[in-house]
Design a protein around this motif. Structure first.
Motif, mmCIF file in Angstrom:
data_model
loop_
_atom_site.group_PDB
_atom_site.id
_atom_site.type_symbol
_atom_site.label_atom_id
_atom_site.label_comp_id
_atom_site.label_asym_id
_atom_site.label_seq_id
_atom_site.Cartn_x
_atom_site.Cartn_y
_atom_site.Cartn_z
ATOM 1 N N GLN A 53 5.318 0.165 1.022
ATOM 2 C CA GLN A 53 4.031 -0.359 1.468
ATOM 3 C C GLN A 53 3.112 -0.628 0.280
ATOM 4 O O GLN A 53 2.385 -1.617 0.262
ATOM 5 N N LEU A 54 3.171 0.261 -0.701
ATOM 6 C CA LEU A 54 2.315 0.099 -1.873
ATOM 7 C C LEU A 54 2.682 -1.181 -2.624
ATOM 8 O O LEU A 54 1.812 -1.862 -3.159
ATOM 9 N N SER A 55 3.978 -1.499 -2.621
ATOM 10 C CA SER A 55 4.405 -2.687 -3.360
ATOM 11 C C SER A 55 3.877 -3.954 -2.696
ATOM 12 O O SER A 55 3.727 -4.988 -3.340
ATOM 13 N N ARG A 56 3.587 -3.864 -1.396
ATOM 14 C CA ARG A 56 3.015 -5.025 -0.713
ATOM 15 C C ARG A 56 1.611 -5.306 -1.232
ATOM 16 O O ARG A 56 1.116 -6.425 -1.146
ATOM 17 N N ALA A 57 0.969 -4.275 -1.792
ATOM 18 C CA ALA A 57 -0.407 -4.419 -2.248
ATOM 19 C C ALA A 57 -0.539 -5.519 -3.277
ATOM 20 O O ALA A 57 -1.507 -6.265 -3.293
ATOM 21 N N ARG A 58 0.477 -5.624 -4.113
ATOM 22 C CA ARG A 58 0.393 -6.605 -5.195
ATOM 23 C C ARG A 58 0.229 -8.010 -4.636
ATOM 24 O O ARG A 58 -0.434 -8.841 -5.194
ATOM 25 N N VAL A 59 0.847 -8.250 -3.493
ATOM 26 C CA VAL A 59 0.843 -9.602 -2.954
ATOM 27 C C VAL A 59 -0.467 -9.937 -2.261
ATOM 28 O O VAL A 59 -1.130 -10.900 -2.600
ATOM 29 N N ALA A 60 -0.856 -9.108 -1.297
ATOM 30 C CA ALA A 60 -1.928 -9.557 -0.421
ATOM 31 C C ALA A 60 -3.136 -8.633 -0.376
ATOM 32 O O ALA A 60 -4.226 -9.072 -0.052
ATOM 33 N N ARG A 61 -2.924 -7.376 -0.707
ATOM 34 C CA ARG A 61 -4.001 -6.433 -0.408
ATOM 35 C C ARG A 61 -5.117 -6.452 -1.442
ATOM 36 O O ARG A 61 -6.244 -6.119 -1.139
ATOM 37 N N ILE A 62 -4.788 -6.818 -2.671
ATOM 38 C CA ILE A 62 -5.813 -6.709 -3.711
ATOM 39 C C ILE A 62 -7.001 -7.642 -3.454
ATOM 40 O O ILE A 62 -8.149 -7.201 -3.510
ATOM 41 N N PRO A 63 -6.766 -8.905 -3.097
ATOM 42 C CA PRO A 63 -7.915 -9.737 -2.753
ATOM 43 C C PRO A 63 -8.741 -9.150 -1.616
ATOM 44 O O PRO A 63 -9.980 -9.161 -1.656
ATOM 45 N N LEU A 64 -8.038 -8.591 -0.623
ATOM 46 C CA LEU A 64 -8.758 -8.006 0.507
ATOM 47 C C LEU A 64 -9.587 -6.802 0.069
ATOM 48 O O LEU A 64 -10.679 -6.564 0.572
ATOM 49 N N LEU A 65 -9.061 -6.075 -0.893
ATOM 50 C CA LEU A 65 -9.783 -4.915 -1.393
ATOM 51 C C LEU A 65 -11.064 -5.354 -2.097
ATOM 52 O O LEU A 65 -12.110 -4.725 -1.958
ATOM 53 N N PHE A 66 -10.977 -6.474 -2.812
ATOM 54 C CA PHE A 66 -12.180 -7.013 -3.448
ATOM 55 C C PHE A 66 -13.217 -7.336 -2.393
ATOM 56 O O PHE A 66 -14.395 -7.015 -2.533
ATOM 57 N N VAL A 67 -12.754 -7.965 -1.317
ATOM 58 C CA VAL A 67 -13.658 -8.300 -0.217
ATOM 59 C C VAL A 67 -14.339 -7.037 0.274
ATOM 60 O O VAL A 67 -15.558 -6.974 0.432
ATOM 61 N N ALA A 68 -13.531 -5.980 0.498
ATOM 62 C CA ALA A 68 -14.076 -4.727 1.024
ATOM 63 C C ALA A 68 -15.130 -4.160 0.086
ATOM 64 O O ALA A 68 -16.188 -3.717 0.513
ATOM 65 N N THR A 69 -14.821 -4.203 -1.211
ATOM 66 C CA THR A 69 -15.753 -3.615 -2.179
ATOM 67 C C THR A 69 -17.048 -4.421 -2.256
ATOM 68 O O THR A 69 -18.143 -3.869 -2.211
ATOM 69 N N PHE A 70 -16.911 -5.750 -2.346
ATOM 70 C CA PHE A 70 -18.104 -6.594 -2.450
ATOM 71 C C PHE A 70 -18.960 -6.450 -1.208
ATOM 72 O O PHE A 70 -20.188 -6.423 -1.288
ATOM 73 N N GLN A 71 -18.306 -6.321 -0.071
ATOM 74 C CA GLN A 71 -19.016 -6.160 1.185
ATOM 75 C C GLN A 71 -19.872 -4.902 1.155
ATOM 76 O O GLN A 71 -21.070 -4.938 1.464
ATOM 77 N N SER A 72 -19.276 -3.806 0.682
ATOM 78 C CA SER A 72 -20.017 -2.555 0.641
ATOM 79 C C SER A 72 -21.146 -2.613 -0.386
ATOM 80 O O SER A 72 -22.261 -2.145 -0.132
ATOM 81 N N VAL A 73 -20.857 -3.213 -1.538
ATOM 82 C CA VAL A 73 -21.900 -3.330 -2.563
ATOM 83 C C VAL A 73 -23.031 -4.200 -2.029
ATOM 84 O O VAL A 73 -24.219 -3.881 -2.187
ATOM 85 N N GLY A 74 -22.647 -5.285 -1.341
ATOM 86 C CA GLY A 74 -23.653 -6.182 -0.769
ATOM 87 C C GLY A 74 -24.552 -5.461 0.219
ATOM 88 O O GLY A 74 -25.784 -5.630 0.201
ATOM 89 N N ILE A 75 -23.944 -4.635 1.047
ATOM 90 C CA ILE A 75 -24.740 -3.895 2.035
ATOM 91 C C ILE A 75 -25.728 -2.978 1.334
ATOM 92 O O ILE A 75 -26.899 -2.884 1.719
ATOM 93 N N MET A 76 -25.280 -2.336 0.254
ATOM 94 C CA MET A 76 -26.183 -1.418 -0.460
ATOM 95 C C MET A 76 -27.354 -2.173 -1.081
ATOM 96 O O MET A 76 -28.487 -1.709 -1.052
ATOM 97 N N VAL A 77 -27.071 -3.360 -1.615
ATOM 98 C CA VAL A 77 -28.149 -4.163 -2.200
ATOM 99 C C VAL A 77 -29.158 -4.516 -1.121
ATOM 100 O O VAL A 77 -30.376 -4.417 -1.319
#
Lengths: 283, 326
Positions: A53-77
């Motif tokens: 499952q972790l190896s799948r991260a390289r393909v698709a999950r990293i962009p989604l993780l960026f989305v998640a992080t930016f979303q949370s940072v955006g909410i804090m701002v």
């Protein structure tokens, strides 16, 4: 193309054809019962699923993780203009950090299992001698791991933004896996129980919205019945535990209690997810 | 080695919602009885919706039958469905669980989930990839492969962590001839060395004819015939298949052609007829001589193949008339 006729093979029993007429209840004592193949044990199987499952991260999950992080940072701002430091700021930072966990562990895992179930992909696991808990836990652990960098980034950015101390950020080492287990179990169960993949996606999004509303907004400003709902959300206890550590003199007993509740909910929700997996695998 | 008795599964009727009609109750397998012998390649042949996949799902413990029994190598699979995974390897039609993994990791992970330790999983992975000619693709994700290559990679996952019984649901779909040979070569080696038994679900009649030891033809959940491919073909022996292709349309003004029309299965310009040899001879004489010849584009005369049996036995739901002499 087949070069070996069945008759010449070792153990190819021609007599089978005759015996076929006696029906299933003729258990002639001489019939050999095959030795079963090995069963995959829980931990090695869990490790194998986790790694895959972790190896799948390289393909698709990293962009989604960026989305998640930016979303949370955006909410804090956004919230910076609303809250005025102190307890509310702590709640916002803690809630936004745990929101990253909720996004990946609950929302994405619900989608993953929903699609896997709908497309028949579960058959692959269901026809392998692997404990259901290993599949669910392995996937949940991998998804929870994806969230670690995003959670830390969000927590650091939030602490700087609201001038909170970075001293006790290490508590995330406990908060992420415990909140992650609780939310991932919930996400997996939703994905596996939803009759259609669209519903699984919808439930994941709803859970995510609940985590956003109930986790990030300072509880003091919520109506009473929403506060009760907040108590039911497994991530709440992770948020509370994390928020307490920003204080000048954290109440460690309360932190431990919150984490304990989180762990309990985690065990329960993973157990439900395992049950849901069994139910989805054999229809 | 694998005995199936009176296996029955009924899908309940689905009530229609607004705008969509409901579906009636469907008996997907209906009193199925099959005996598979050790070391043979046993085929399940049948049109779409005949119940092949439902039957296989019940054999692999993925679905509980309403009644009936499945016994594989002495184990009761209906009572202990979890044992199926320790006796057989199943290659389903879907690869979604593996799509995002590399070929190498997909095979290794499957081996580990079949109970191998890390070292033997890696050793078997390398051996199987080498055997199937997949080594060059080992580091590519399954998603990025062509359909046939992906299928071959999935087949590799079925071989790792050897099992005495392989259940393969259309294993060679989309494969080129090289990949097909790799598949049947690997199957034959396992049969010769370990007497591995294979249950093959297939649509591909030509392949069925070449690789299967015995075949069961399924139609509407029932086994309507079970024999060797040549045994089945004997059932339609004595008739030949005549295919006529007209240039534009059939010259129905020719009386001989008009007479043939009733017995032909028409698809566009093509007529397919099953005739006794002397009738076929007369028909060929009629269409290749005189007025009809001008309208004829092509014709073929062939002895029956398993495809005719398949159509004759399993095609009752379609427009093709039965061939079997009763």
């Amino acid at each position: 193309m087949s070069v070996v006729p069945a008759e010449v093979l070792p153990g190819a029993a021609r007599a089978d054809g005759n015996r076929a007429d006696h029906g299933p209840d003729t258990e002639d004592g001489g019939r050999a019962v095959a030795v079963l193949g090995p069963r995959a044990r829980l931990w090695p199987a869990l490790a194998a699923v986790y790694r895959a499952q972790l190896s799948r991260a390289r393909v698709a999950r990293i962009p989604l993780l960026f989305v998640a992080t930016f979303q949370s940072v955006g909410i804090m701002v956004l919230m910076r203009g609303v809250v005025d430091g102190g307890g509310e700021a702590r709640a916002v930072v803690a809630g936004s950090s745990v929101l990253v966990v909720a996004f990946v562990a609950l929302n994405l895992l619900a989608q993953y299992f929903g699609q896997l179930r709908a497309s028949g992909g579960l058959d692959h696991y269901a026809t392998l001698p692997v404990p259901p808990a290993a599949v669910v836990l392995g996937a949940a652990a991998a998804y929870a791991s994806f969230t670690v960098p995003g959670t830390f980034v969000t927590a650091v950015v939030g602490s700087v933004l609201f001038q909170l101390p970075l001293t006790h950020l290490w508590i995330l080492v406990a908060v992420v896996p415990l909140a992650g287990a609780a939310l991932a179990g919930l996400g997996a169960a939703l994905g596996l129980l939803a009759p259609r993949p669209e519903l699984a996606t919808l439930l994941g999004q709803l859970g995510m919205s609940a985590a956003l509303l109930l986790g990030v907004l300072p509880p003091g400003r919520l109506p009473t019945f929403v506060q009760y709902a907040r108590d039911l959300m497994p991530s709440t206890y992770g948020v509370e535990a994390f928020a307490r550590t920003f204080g000048p003199d954290p109440d460690w007993a309360a932190v431990l209690l919150d984490l304990g509740v989180c762990a309990g909910v985690g065990v329960a929700s993973l157990a439900v997810a395992t049950w849901a997996y069994r139910r989805a695998a054999v229809r | 080695m694998c005995a199936v008795r009176d296996l029955t599964k009924t899908y309940p009727a689905v009530r229609g919602r607004r705008g969509t009609p409901g579906t009636p109750e469907v008996r997907a397998t209906d009193g199925v009885r099959i005996d598979i012998r050790r070391g043979e390649i046993f085929g399940l042949l049948g049109p779409n919706g005949a119940g092949k996949t439902t039957l296989v799902r019940q054999l692999t413990g993925l679905m509980r039958p309403d009644r009936g029994s499945v016994e594989i190598l002495g184990h009761d699979i209906v009572r202990h469905p979890e044992r199926a995974a320790r006796i057989l390897a199943y290659l389903g039609q879907e690869s979604t669980a593996l799509d995002e993994l590399t070929v190498s990791l997909a095979v290794e992970t499957t081996g580990r989930l079949r109970g191998l330790d890390v070292r033997s999983a890696r050793a078997e992975r390398d051996a199987v990839l080498e055997e199937l000619g997949l080594s060059a693709l080992a580091s590519r994700p399954l998603k990025k492969l062509s359909g046939g290559q992906r299928r071959l990679a999935c087949f590799a996952t079925a071989l790792v962590g050897a099992r005495p019984f392989l259940v393969l649901d259309e294993p060679t779909t989309g494969m080129d001839p090289v990949a097909r040979r790799a598949v049947w070569g690997a199957v034959d080696r396992r049969r010769a060395e370990h007497a591995t038994t294979v249950l093959l679900v297939t649509h591909n009649v030509i392949e069925a004819e070449t690789v299967l030891d015995r075949v069961a033809v399924l139609d509407r959940g029932r086994v309507i015939a079970c024999d060797t491919p040549s045994g089945l073909k004997e059932q339609v022996a004595g008739e030949v298949r005549l295919e006529l292709v007209w240039r534009e349309r059939a010259p129905l003004d020719v009386p001989e052609v008009a007479a043939l029309r009733d017995r032909a299965v028409e698809s566009g310009r093509r007529w397919s007829l099953r005739l006794a040899p002397e009738e076929a001879r007369a028909a060929v004489a009629a269409v290749t001589g005189g007025a009809a010849f001008a309208a004829l584009d092509d014709f073929t005369l062939a002895t029956p193949s398993l495809e005719d049996v398949y159509l004759a036995l399993g095609g009752s739901a379609g427009s093709v008339r039965g061939l079997v002499k009763t």
